[in-house]
Design an enzyme around this catalytic site. Structure first.
Site, PDB file in Angstrom:
ATOM      1  CG  ASP A  22      -2.251   1.121   0.834  1.00 53.06           C
ATOM      2  OD1 ASP A  22      -1.946   0.976  -0.355  1.00 53.06           O
ATOM      3  OD2 ASP A  22      -2.713   1.368   2.157  1.00 53.06           O
ATOM      4  N   GLY A  23       0.506   1.916  -0.974  1.00 51.72           N
ATOM      5  CA  GLY A  23       0.925   3.600  -0.281  1.00 51.72           C
ATOM      6  C   GLY A  23       1.544   4.235  -1.453  1.00 51.72           C
ATOM      7  CG  ASN A  24       1.696   1.584  -5.207  1.00 55.26           C
ATOM      8  OD1 ASN A  24       2.618   1.505  -4.545  1.00 55.26           O
ATOM      9  ND2 ASN A  24       1.671   0.301  -6.233  1.00 55.26           N
ATOM     10  NE  ARG A  40      -4.460   6.487  -6.940  1.00 54.94           N
ATOM     11  CZ  ARG A  40      -4.448   6.242  -5.603  1.00 54.94           C
ATOM     12  NH1 ARG A  40      -3.789   7.701  -5.265  1.00 54.94           N
ATOM     13  NH2 ARG A  40      -4.069   5.453  -5.568  1.00 54.94           N
ATOM     14  CB  SER A  93      -8.732  -4.404  -2.957  1.00 53.77           C
ATOM     15  OG  SER A  93      -9.277  -3.684  -3.239  1.00 53.77           O
ATOM     16  CG  ASN A 116      -8.190  -1.662  -5.302  1.00 53.19           C
ATOM     17  OD1 ASN A 116      -7.349  -2.804  -4.890  1.00 53.19           O
ATOM     18  ND2 ASN A 116      -8.229  -1.081  -4.085  1.00 53.19           N
ATOM     19  NE  ARG A 146      -7.616   0.775   5.239  1.00 54.04           N
ATOM     20  CZ  ARG A 146      -7.411   1.799   5.226  1.00 54.04           C
ATOM     21  NH1 ARG A 146      -7.176   3.269   7.038  1.00 54.04           N
ATOM     22  NH2 ARG A 146      -6.475   3.076   4.398  1.00 54.04           N
TER      23      ARG A 146
END
Ligand code: IPE
Ligand code: IPE
Ligand code: MG
Length: 253
Positions: A22-24, A35, A67, A70, A196
């Site tokens: 996570d965090g891209n 992004r 996900s 997503n 999470r």
């Protein structure tokens, strides 16, 4: 200073490590870019993590790549992620060969475009004899989707008279999950400072050690993976028992 890698006890490695990459998007924003630039740079982190894990002798590495939820992102981001997937499969084939890594995927692969799915299945087929490590991509995956599917399959067996309700054990359920051939992850890593699980491997991580780092995924390197393993190895996994029981060698095998 002792090398981080030398601090890892190779006899106490987890067999299976799961990662929420996570965090891209935030990484891209910090660099003043779109992004997708963050997603592209995350590929280096995937390669470093996969190589580090394979070299150490970890048997299973399971990466959350996309996900079910997503799909709700802006269509151009979804499109960019899918193209990146196909391009990365091509460009990283060499990494999979060099490191003897078998590619695998879990998730609703039928929701991928036919071309994307075909590329993925082709890479899985090409690497099927690689034995050092299984690298699973969770793609269009969510744990509730997976558990719902498992429940349907079990219900069908009961309905057809092939299984009695009282015969259902936790192993019956585990056997119907997409991860049926893997041990549960002993360690789950999530990057980017979020605490999470985002619908990831909820059944399988019942007793996993959770490791959270504020490092954004595109900055995640070998040293960060080693740090997570060192932290994991300092923990006492009690499985409901007392610390004294564990110390007396009564730990669950
Ligand atoms: C993880 O990074 C990659 C995917 C979910 C596909 P994000 O895209 O979620 O990045 P942030 O969380 O917005 O920074
Ligand atoms: C989880 O990340 C999914 C992947 C890493 C592929 P998200 O960034 O989508 O998670 P949430 O929405 O912030 O919980
Ligand atoms: Mg995110």
């Amino acid at each position: 200073m002792i090398d981080l890698k030398d601090q890892i006890d190779l006899k106490k490695l987890p067999r299976h490590v799961a990662v929420i990459m996570d965090g891209n998007g935030r990484w891209a924003a910090i660099h003043g870019k779109e992004r997708v630039f963050g997603h592209q740079n995350g590929v280096t982190s995937v390669r470093e993590t996969a190589e580090a894990a394979a070299e150490l002798g970890i048997e299973f590495l399971t990466l959350y790549a996309f996900s079910t939820e997503n799909w709700n992102r802006p269509p151009d981001e979804v499109e960019a992620l899918m193209s990146l997937l196909v391009n990365t499969i091509h460009s990283e084939m060499d990494t999979l060969y060099k490191n003897n890594i078998r590619l695998n995927a879990i998730g609703d692969l039928d929701s991928l475009k036919p071309g994307t799915k075909a590329e993925l299945l082709n890479a899985i087929e090409q690497t099927k004899d690689h034995e050092r490590m299984v690298m699973t991509l969770a793609l269009s995956y969510s744990s509730r989707w997976e558990i719902t599917n498992a429940m349907r399959k079990i219900a069908e067996k009961v309905q057809n008279g092939n299984l009695k309700a009282e015969e259902i054990t936790d192993q019956t359920i585990a056997n119907q999950l997409a991860t049926a051939t893997m041990p549960d992850p002993e360690l789950l890593i999530r990057t980017s400072g979020e605490f999470r699980l985002s619908n990831y491997l909820l059944w399988q991580i019942a007793y996993s050690e959770l490791y959270f780092t504020s490092t954004l995924w595109p900055d995640f390197r070998r040293k960060d993976f080693y740090k997570a393993l060192i932290d994991f190895q300092k923990r006492e996994r009690r499985f409901g028992k007392t610390s004294d029981q564990i110390k007396a060698g009564l730990a669950r095998p």
